[in-house]
Write an enzyme that holds these catalytic residues in place. Sequence first.
Site, PDB file in Angstrom:
ATOM      1  N   ARG A 157      50.300  39.315  46.500  1.00 54.99           N
ATOM      2  CA  ARG A 157      48.988  39.652  45.932  1.00 54.99           C
ATOM      3  C   ARG A 157      48.897  41.149  45.649  1.00 54.99           C
ATOM      4  O   ARG A 157      48.297  41.567  44.663  1.00 54.99           O
ATOM      5  CB  ARG A 157      47.863  39.222  46.878  1.00 54.99           C
ATOM      6  CG  ARG A 157      47.760  37.702  47.033  1.00 54.99           C
ATOM      7  CD  ARG A 157      46.493  37.305  47.727  1.00 54.99           C
ATOM      8  NE  ARG A 157      45.314  37.575  46.908  1.00 54.99           N
ATOM      9  CZ  ARG A 157      44.875  36.781  45.938  1.00 54.99           C
ATOM     10  NH1 ARG A 157      45.515  35.677  45.652  1.00 54.99           N
ATOM     11  NH2 ARG A 157      43.791  37.101  45.258  1.00 54.99           N
ATOM     12  N   ILE A 174      39.387  42.167  47.568  1.00 56.30           N
ATOM     13  CA  ILE A 174      40.242  43.103  48.280  1.00 56.30           C
ATOM     14  C   ILE A 174      41.063  43.939  47.295  1.00 56.30           C
ATOM     15  O   ILE A 174      41.835  44.797  47.708  1.00 56.30           O
ATOM     16  CB  ILE A 174      41.145  42.374  49.315  1.00 56.30           C
ATOM     17  CG1 ILE A 174      42.004  41.294  48.658  1.00 56.30           C
ATOM     18  CG2 ILE A 174      40.275  41.746  50.412  1.00 56.30           C
ATOM     19  CD1 ILE A 174      42.991  40.620  49.632  1.00 56.30           C
ATOM     20  N   HIS A 216      35.333  42.465  52.815  1.00 55.10           N
ATOM     21  CA  HIS A 216      36.480  41.666  53.267  1.00 55.10           C
ATOM     22  C   HIS A 216      37.771  42.495  53.327  1.00 55.10           C
ATOM     23  O   HIS A 216      38.858  41.931  53.359  1.00 55.10           O
ATOM     24  CB  HIS A 216      36.680  40.449  52.360  1.00 55.10           C
ATOM     25  CG  HIS A 216      35.600  39.416  52.516  1.00 55.10           C
ATOM     26  ND1 HIS A 216      35.427  38.358  51.662  1.00 55.10           N
ATOM     27  CD2 HIS A 216      34.630  39.284  53.463  1.00 55.10           C
ATOM     28  CE1 HIS A 216      34.391  37.616  52.059  1.00 55.10           C
ATOM     29  NE2 HIS A 216      33.879  38.175  53.143  1.00 55.10           N
ATOM     30  N   LEU A 240      30.277  32.197  36.024  1.00 59.12           N
ATOM     31  CA  LEU A 240      30.817  31.307  34.998  1.00 59.12           C
ATOM     32  C   LEU A 240      30.273  29.888  35.131  1.00 59.12           C
ATOM     33  O   LEU A 240      29.933  29.237  34.151  1.00 59.12           O
ATOM     34  CB  LEU A 240      32.354  31.282  35.116  1.00 59.12           C
ATOM     35  CG  LEU A 240      33.122  30.541  34.049  1.00 59.12           C
ATOM     36  CD1 LEU A 240      32.899  31.176  32.672  1.00 59.12           C
ATOM     37  CD2 LEU A 240      34.615  30.555  34.372  1.00 59.12           C
ATOM     38  N   GLU A 241      30.212  29.422  36.388  1.00 59.09           N
ATOM     39  CA  GLU A 241      29.791  28.036  36.625  1.00 59.09           C
ATOM     40  C   GLU A 241      28.591  28.018  37.555  1.00 59.09           C
ATOM     41  O   GLU A 241      28.279  29.024  38.184  1.00 59.09           O
ATOM     42  CB  GLU A 241      30.921  27.248  37.315  1.00 59.09           C
ATOM     43  CG  GLU A 241      32.199  27.200  36.525  1.00 59.09           C
ATOM     44  CD  GLU A 241      33.414  26.989  37.418  1.00 59.09           C
ATOM     45  OE1 GLU A 241      34.285  26.216  37.011  1.00 59.09           O
ATOM     46  OE2 GLU A 241      33.501  27.585  38.502  1.00 59.09           O
TER      47      GLU A 241
HETATM   48  N1  APR Z   1      33.313  35.420  35.067  1.00 54.24           N
HETATM   49  C1  APR Z   1      32.347  35.113  35.972  1.00 54.24           C
HETATM   50  N2  APR Z   1      32.533  34.252  36.984  1.00 54.24           N
HETATM   51  C2  APR Z   1      33.750  33.672  37.089  1.00 54.24           C
HETATM   52  C3  APR Z   1      34.793  33.924  36.169  1.00 54.24           C
HETATM   53  C4  APR Z   1      34.536  34.845  35.111  1.00 54.24           C
HETATM   54  N3  APR Z   1      35.465  35.159  34.204  1.00 54.24           N
HETATM   55  N4  APR Z   1      35.881  33.183  36.549  1.00 54.24           N
HETATM   56  C5  APR Z   1      35.507  32.488  37.635  1.00 54.24           C
HETATM   57  N5  APR Z   1      34.231  32.770  37.967  1.00 54.24           N
HETATM   58  C6  APR Z   1      33.430  32.251  39.079  1.00 54.24           C
HETATM   59  C7  APR Z   1      33.761  30.828  39.463  1.00 54.24           C
HETATM   60  O1  APR Z   1      32.934  29.948  38.711  1.00 54.24           O
HETATM   61  C8  APR Z   1      33.429  30.797  40.947  1.00 54.24           C
HETATM   62  O2  APR Z   1      32.078  30.402  41.170  1.00 54.24           O
HETATM   63  O3  APR Z   1      33.754  33.044  40.214  1.00 54.24           O
HETATM   64  C9  APR Z   1      33.605  32.265  41.384  1.00 54.24           C
HETATM   65  C10 APR Z   1      34.826  32.524  42.255  1.00 54.24           C
HETATM   66  O4  APR Z   1      34.696  31.837  43.455  1.00 54.24           O
HETATM   67  P1  APR Z   1      35.777  31.941  44.621  1.00 54.24           P
HETATM   68  O5  APR Z   1      37.145  31.752  44.056  1.00 54.24           O
HETATM   69  O6  APR Z   1      35.336  31.046  45.706  1.00 54.24           O
HETATM   70  O7  APR Z   1      35.719  33.489  45.073  1.00 54.24           O
HETATM   71  P2  APR Z   1      34.702  34.226  46.040  1.00 54.24           P
HETATM   72  O8  APR Z   1      33.343  33.650  45.965  1.00 54.24           O
HETATM   73  O9  APR Z   1      34.862  35.680  45.767  1.00 54.24           O
HETATM   74  O10 APR Z   1      35.349  33.903  47.453  1.00 54.24           O
HETATM   75  C11 APR Z   1      34.775  34.470  48.599  1.00 54.24           C
HETATM   76  O11 APR Z   1      36.527  33.611  49.973  1.00 54.24           O
HETATM   77  O12 APR Z   1      38.690  33.157  50.791  1.00 54.24           O
HETATM   78  C12 APR Z   1      37.728  34.030  50.582  1.00 54.24           C
HETATM   79  O13 APR Z   1      37.802  36.160  51.470  1.00 54.24           O
HETATM   80  C13 APR Z   1      37.973  35.439  50.270  1.00 54.24           C
HETATM   81  O14 APR Z   1      36.457  37.083  49.417  1.00 54.24           O
HETATM   82  C14 APR Z   1      36.887  35.752  49.285  1.00 54.24           C
HETATM   83  C15 APR Z   1      35.801  34.754  49.652  1.00 54.24           C
END
Ligand code: APR
Length: 233
Positions: A55, A89, A105, A199-200
């Site tokens: 990463r 991170i 985090h 996004l969603e």
């Molecule tokens: N623009 C806006 N939103 C987006 C995009 C984009 N281009 N691409 C994806 N997303 C949205 C997705 O729809 C989803 O709801 O970003 C979100 C990402 O979600 P996660 O992958 O769950 O990430 P996050 O919420 O940051 O995770 C939280 O989980 O494992 C841990 O510690 C890690 O900090 C992380 C925490």
Amino acid sequence: MKIVLLTGAGISAESGVQTFRGSDGLWEGHRVEDVASPEGFARDPQLVHNFYNGRRKQVLEVSPNPAHLALAKLARTRGVELMLVTQNIDDLHERGGSEEVLHMHGELLKARCNDCGAVVPCREDLSRASICPICRGIDCMRPHVVWFGEIPFGLDEISAAISSADLFVAIGTSGRVYPAASFVSWARRAGVRTLELNLEVSDATGVFHESRRGRAGDLVPAWVEEVIATKGH
Ligand code: APR
């Protein structure tokens, strides 16, 4: 105008950093508990090192996108007092020009010594053979990231900032990981307006006063221009 921003993996997605929760439930081919927990690290430290080494390399290859740049612009706007909290991170906010970023985090480009507690810059691979530059210990370095079961950084500061904010905004986060997922409820309880840019539909969408759907690279710059038009100079 006091604004607290919470960003998640979605803001870095358009830079080429994979988000966490893929449809297969795996995190780049691993179960989250194997690579992001103290138990996983105790069981197989080299697997965890290899995962974060990968990463780290990836993050060093990517660049900030218009959403990171827009938030740095917002921070420089007169009349706006910003706290930028990220669950990410990576260092894309900093490279996008944001000077003060609270990495709740932790940070991939830092390592921590389990023996002496030192936190040091880290751009190279870590392994069990890594030596702490401060205490010279061996087999004691770990990524300076918060794993499941560990307490995120800065919670008191974040809670105080949310309770005195005018606006709380969450960008690109699924609302599945606590306590970050509770910030919107903390804000609502304090009577703070809340906005989601994602996004969603997320697990927290229903809690926000307003939710806008789209890519961070489009939504964030447009929202920042709105704020500047009303508050900035
Ligand atoms: N623009 C806006 N939103 C987006 C995009 C984009 N281009 N691409 C994806 N997303 C949205 C997705 O729809 C989803 O709801 O970003 C979100 C990402 O979600 P996660 O992958 O769950 O990430 P996050 O919420 O940051 O995770 C939280 O989980 O494992 C841990 O510690 C890690 O900090 C992380 C925490």
